[in-house]
Design a protein around this motif. Sequence first.
Motif, PDB file in Angstrom:
ATOM      1  N   ARG A  81      63.184 139.973   8.175  1.00 41.59           N
ATOM      2  CA  ARG A  81      64.363 139.115   8.349  1.00 41.59           C
ATOM      3  C   ARG A  81      65.531 139.880   8.970  1.00 41.59           C
ATOM      4  O   ARG A  81      66.358 139.292   9.688  1.00 41.59           O
ATOM      5  CB  ARG A  81      64.769 138.508   7.006  1.00 41.59           C
ATOM      6  CG  ARG A  81      63.751 137.506   6.461  1.00 41.59           C
ATOM      7  CD  ARG A  81      64.288 136.739   5.268  1.00 41.59           C
ATOM      8  NE  ARG A  81      63.292 135.837   4.721  1.00 41.59           N
ATOM      9  CZ  ARG A  81      62.987 134.652   5.233  1.00 41.59           C
ATOM     10  NH1 ARG A  81      63.614 134.229   6.316  1.00 41.59           N
ATOM     11  NH2 ARG A  81      62.074 133.887   4.664  1.00 41.59           N
ATOM     12  N   ARG A  82      65.606 141.170   8.711  1.00 42.06           N
ATOM     13  CA  ARG A  82      66.688 141.974   9.291  1.00 42.06           C
ATOM     14  C   ARG A  82      66.537 142.133  10.798  1.00 42.06           C
ATOM     15  O   ARG A  82      67.480 142.547  11.486  1.00 42.06           O
ATOM     16  CB  ARG A  82      66.722 143.350   8.623  1.00 42.06           C
ATOM     17  CG  ARG A  82      67.255 143.320   7.195  1.00 42.06           C
ATOM     18  CD  ARG A  82      67.073 144.655   6.506  1.00 42.06           C
ATOM     19  NE  ARG A  82      67.685 145.745   7.268  1.00 42.06           N
ATOM     20  CZ  ARG A  82      67.487 147.026   6.993  1.00 42.06           C
ATOM     21  NH1 ARG A  82      66.689 147.372   5.995  1.00 42.06           N
ATOM     22  NH2 ARG A  82      68.088 147.951   7.704  1.00 42.06           N
ATOM     23  N   VAL A  83      65.359 141.796  11.316  1.00 43.90           N
ATOM     24  CA  VAL A  83      65.122 141.888  12.755  1.00 43.90           C
ATOM     25  C   VAL A  83      65.901 140.816  13.512  1.00 43.90           C
ATOM     26  O   VAL A  83      66.303 141.010  14.668  1.00 43.90           O
ATOM     27  CB  VAL A  83      63.605 141.761  13.051  1.00 43.90           C
ATOM     28  CG1 VAL A  83      63.356 141.490  14.532  1.00 43.90           C
ATOM     29  CG2 VAL A  83      62.875 143.014  12.611  1.00 43.90           C
ATOM     30  N   LEU A  84      66.150 139.671  12.872  1.00 44.91           N
ATOM     31  CA  LEU A  84      66.687 138.501  13.586  1.00 44.91           C
ATOM     32  C   LEU A  84      67.948 138.792  14.396  1.00 44.91           C
ATOM     33  O   LEU A  84      68.037 138.365  15.555  1.00 44.91           O
ATOM     34  CB  LEU A  84      66.928 137.348  12.599  1.00 44.91           C
ATOM     35  CG  LEU A  84      65.685 136.788  11.903  1.00 44.91           C
ATOM     36  CD1 LEU A  84      66.058 135.616  11.003  1.00 44.91           C
ATOM     37  CD2 LEU A  84      64.629 136.356  12.917  1.00 44.91           C
ATOM     38  N   PRO A  85      68.948 139.486  13.864  1.00 46.24           N
ATOM     39  CA  PRO A  85      70.153 139.718  14.668  1.00 46.24           C
ATOM     40  C   PRO A  85      69.945 140.674  15.836  1.00 46.24           C
ATOM     41  O   PRO A  85      70.841 140.850  16.651  1.00 46.24           O
ATOM     42  CB  PRO A  85      71.137 140.317  13.649  1.00 46.24           C
ATOM     43  CG  PRO A  85      70.603 139.981  12.313  1.00 46.24           C
ATOM     44  CD  PRO A  85      69.121 139.966  12.481  1.00 46.24           C
ATOM     45  N   ALA A 105      61.097 127.647   7.478  1.00 42.74           N
ATOM     46  CA  ALA A 105      62.320 128.404   7.161  1.00 42.74           C
ATOM     47  C   ALA A 105      62.663 129.360   8.290  1.00 42.74           C
ATOM     48  O   ALA A 105      63.836 129.550   8.629  1.00 42.74           O
ATOM     49  CB  ALA A 105      62.134 129.162   5.848  1.00 42.74           C
ATOM     50  N   LEU A 106      61.626 129.948   8.878  1.00 41.63           N
ATOM     51  CA  LEU A 106      61.863 130.888   9.974  1.00 41.63           C
ATOM     52  C   LEU A 106      62.394 130.161  11.207  1.00 41.63           C
ATOM     53  O   LEU A 106      63.327 130.641  11.870  1.00 41.63           O
ATOM     54  CB  LEU A 106      60.570 131.620  10.304  1.00 41.63           C
ATOM     55  CG  LEU A 106      60.682 132.885  11.154  1.00 41.63           C
ATOM     56  CD1 LEU A 106      61.675 133.859  10.558  1.00 41.63           C
ATOM     57  CD2 LEU A 106      59.321 133.549  11.298  1.00 41.63           C
ATOM     58  N   MET A 107      61.845 128.990  11.510  1.00 42.08           N
ATOM     59  CA  MET A 107      62.361 128.217  12.641  1.00 42.08           C
ATOM     60  C   MET A 107      63.813 127.826  12.407  1.00 42.08           C
ATOM     61  O   MET A 107      64.638 127.847  13.334  1.00 42.08           O
ATOM     62  CB  MET A 107      61.491 126.987  12.877  1.00 42.08           C
ATOM     63  CG  MET A 107      60.139 127.303  13.502  1.00 42.08           C
ATOM     64  SD  MET A 107      59.208 125.825  13.992  1.00 42.08           S
ATOM     65  CE  MET A 107      58.615 125.246  12.386  1.00 42.08           C
ATOM     66  N   ALA A 108      64.149 127.478  11.170  1.00 47.13           N
ATOM     67  CA  ALA A 108      65.542 127.153  10.849  1.00 47.13           C
ATOM     68  C   ALA A 108      66.438 128.367  11.043  1.00 47.13           C
ATOM     69  O   ALA A 108      67.572 128.251  11.524  1.00 47.13           O
ATOM     70  CB  ALA A 108      65.632 126.640   9.409  1.00 47.13           C
ATOM     71  N   ALA A 109      65.913 129.538  10.676  1.00 45.89           N
ATOM     72  CA  ALA A 109      66.690 130.772  10.856  1.00 45.89           C
ATOM     73  C   ALA A 109      66.887 131.070  12.337  1.00 45.89           C
ATOM     74  O   ALA A 109      67.970 131.499  12.752  1.00 45.89           O
ATOM     75  CB  ALA A 109      65.986 131.937  10.160  1.00 45.89           C
ATOM     76  N   PHE A 110      65.854 130.851  13.152  1.00 47.78           N
ATOM     77  CA  PHE A 110      66.002 131.031  14.604  1.00 47.78           C
ATOM     78  C   PHE A 110      67.126 130.150  15.135  1.00 47.78           C
ATOM     79  O   PHE A 110      67.971 130.592  15.924  1.00 47.78           O
ATOM     80  CB  PHE A 110      64.698 130.669  15.322  1.00 47.78           C
ATOM     81  CG  PHE A 110      63.540 131.595  15.072  1.00 47.78           C
ATOM     82  CD1 PHE A 110      63.747 132.907  14.700  1.00 47.78           C
ATOM     83  CD2 PHE A 110      62.240 131.137  15.215  1.00 47.78           C
ATOM     84  CE1 PHE A 110      62.671 133.763  14.471  1.00 47.78           C
ATOM     85  CE2 PHE A 110      61.161 131.974  14.994  1.00 47.78           C
ATOM     86  CZ  PHE A 110      61.376 133.289  14.619  1.00 47.78           C
ATOM     87  N   GLN A 111      67.119 128.884  14.716  1.00 50.72           N
ATOM     88  CA  GLN A 111      68.137 127.957  15.205  1.00 50.72           C
ATOM     89  C   GLN A 111      69.528 128.360  14.721  1.00 50.72           C
ATOM     90  O   GLN A 111      70.504 128.271  15.467  1.00 50.72           O
ATOM     91  CB  GLN A 111      67.793 126.537  14.763  1.00 50.72           C
ATOM     92  CG  GLN A 111      66.528 125.986  15.433  1.00 50.72           C
ATOM     93  CD  GLN A 111      66.173 124.593  14.958  1.00 50.72           C
ATOM     94  OE1 GLN A 111      66.068 124.341  13.762  1.00 50.72           O
ATOM     95  NE2 GLN A 111      66.009 123.668  15.897  1.00 50.72           N
ATOM     96  N   SER A 112      69.614 128.814  13.473  1.00 45.20           N
ATOM     97  CA  SER A 112      70.899 129.242  12.924  1.00 45.20           C
ATOM     98  C   SER A 112      71.453 130.437  13.681  1.00 45.20           C
ATOM     99  O   SER A 112      72.664 130.548  13.897  1.00 45.20           O
ATOM    100  CB  SER A 112      70.740 129.581  11.443  1.00 45.20           C
ATOM    101  OG  SER A 112      71.942 130.099  10.902  1.00 45.20           O
ATOM    102  N   GLU A 113      70.546 131.346  14.097  1.00 43.62           N
ATOM    103  CA  GLU A 113      70.961 132.555  14.809  1.00 43.62           C
ATOM    104  C   GLU A 113      71.005 132.349  16.327  1.00 43.62           C
ATOM    105  O   GLU A 113      71.253 133.297  17.070  1.00 43.62           O
ATOM    106  CB  GLU A 113      69.997 133.698  14.494  1.00 43.62           C
ATOM    107  CG  GLU A 113      69.995 134.158  13.044  1.00 43.62           C
ATOM    108  CD  GLU A 113      71.128 135.118  12.741  1.00 43.62           C
ATOM    109  OE1 GLU A 113      71.798 135.558  13.696  1.00 43.62           O
ATOM    110  OE2 GLU A 113      71.358 135.408  11.551  1.00 43.62           O
TER     111      GLU A 113
END
Length: 405
Positions: A81-85, A105-113
């Motif tokens: 998860r720390r990779v996302l930014p 949840a991961l797709m939602a995180a992609f969209q959020s970021e």
Amino acid sequence: MGGRESRPHIGIFGRTNVGKSSFINAITGQDISIVSDLAGTTTDPVKKSIELTGIGPVVLVDTAGLDDTSALGALRVNSTRRVLPTIDAAILLISENAISETDQALMAAFQSEAIPFLLIHNKSDLASWHNNAAPIPDKAPVLDFSSVSDQDPWPVLTALKGIIPDSAFRRQSLVGDLLSYGDMVMMIVPIDLEAPEGRLILPQVQAIRDILDNDAVAIVLKEREADVFLKRTGLRPHLVITDSSIFLKADAMIPKDVPLTGFSVMLARFKGDFDAYLEGTPKISDLKDGDRILLLESCSHHTSCDDIGRVKIPRWISQFTGRHLHFEVVAGLDDIPGKITDYALVIQCGGCMVTRRQLINRLRPAHEAGIPVTNYGMAIAYVQGVYNRAVAPFVKREAAAETYL
């Protein structure tokens, strides 16, 4: 330009043993990832710099499976998860027409970021994609792929190229907009304890290449030789770029009507949030006794007894303010200790070894909390009394550009 860390970073995500490593080997045509039937073979995210056909140089980030529920798995998931930014685009692998809650949840995180992503239905040799799984975002393309059937990866590479933001392929110039054909740029490069053995540091090399790419003349000198060169030749550079650690010497030797800046200031305009730095740098004067200052050093290197971030900047700022201050240094992309609101000021290095997205995301918590931010070179110039001169080449250029909008 900008070194390999300025290449687009592509994260590869998916459930344990969905075939991430096999997929990477298939699209690159190389055995660069470990392939195993054992769950959890990939642990911490692994970076691999590679040239992808039709896209160019990128950094692939192979991540651990996000559905590992063991104690070690929790650490792996946190690392993933720390990779996302730090990434510019993502590929999420699914298989067997199944989209798990973890995938959603991961797709939602992609969209959020605001990370563009592809959905790859892997192992399509066993079952082709049918949209009867959980809902997926409308704009997320789903491509069938098989890593074991010698399938042509070209459709995947074409789709991937289509989602990578243009900003990830930053090719604009460091100082080219300040130059015309044949202009002479002098670079003052100290060779001291901090200088790497037998080579120049990355920002210096980047500047040389950028000057040459813009049909200008690059002259590289140490500080003593720079003074002698100017006196003996009588030449007047169009621009002088100095190492931030010798701003005072450079300011004294370079005629006041010759533009002068620093390598770190140059990077601040090129890669950082320059406007935020301009606003935050003068806040150094507002520091109070007991304030904590966070220095973000976006690479890990051997430190010397006179290290710029750990020794010189704390000393210079303490002397300038006359305050008793606490300095903390975080290297690479490690977690920031405590809360960002514990700090009165954040000082970011030039960021030559990270991407613009990584640097901007690194500073985002400070922005959101209203904590002033500055840059190594700009902070040094400020406390040494040469700040206005150091930022003037870029501030005047931006101001001139705005008059024509």
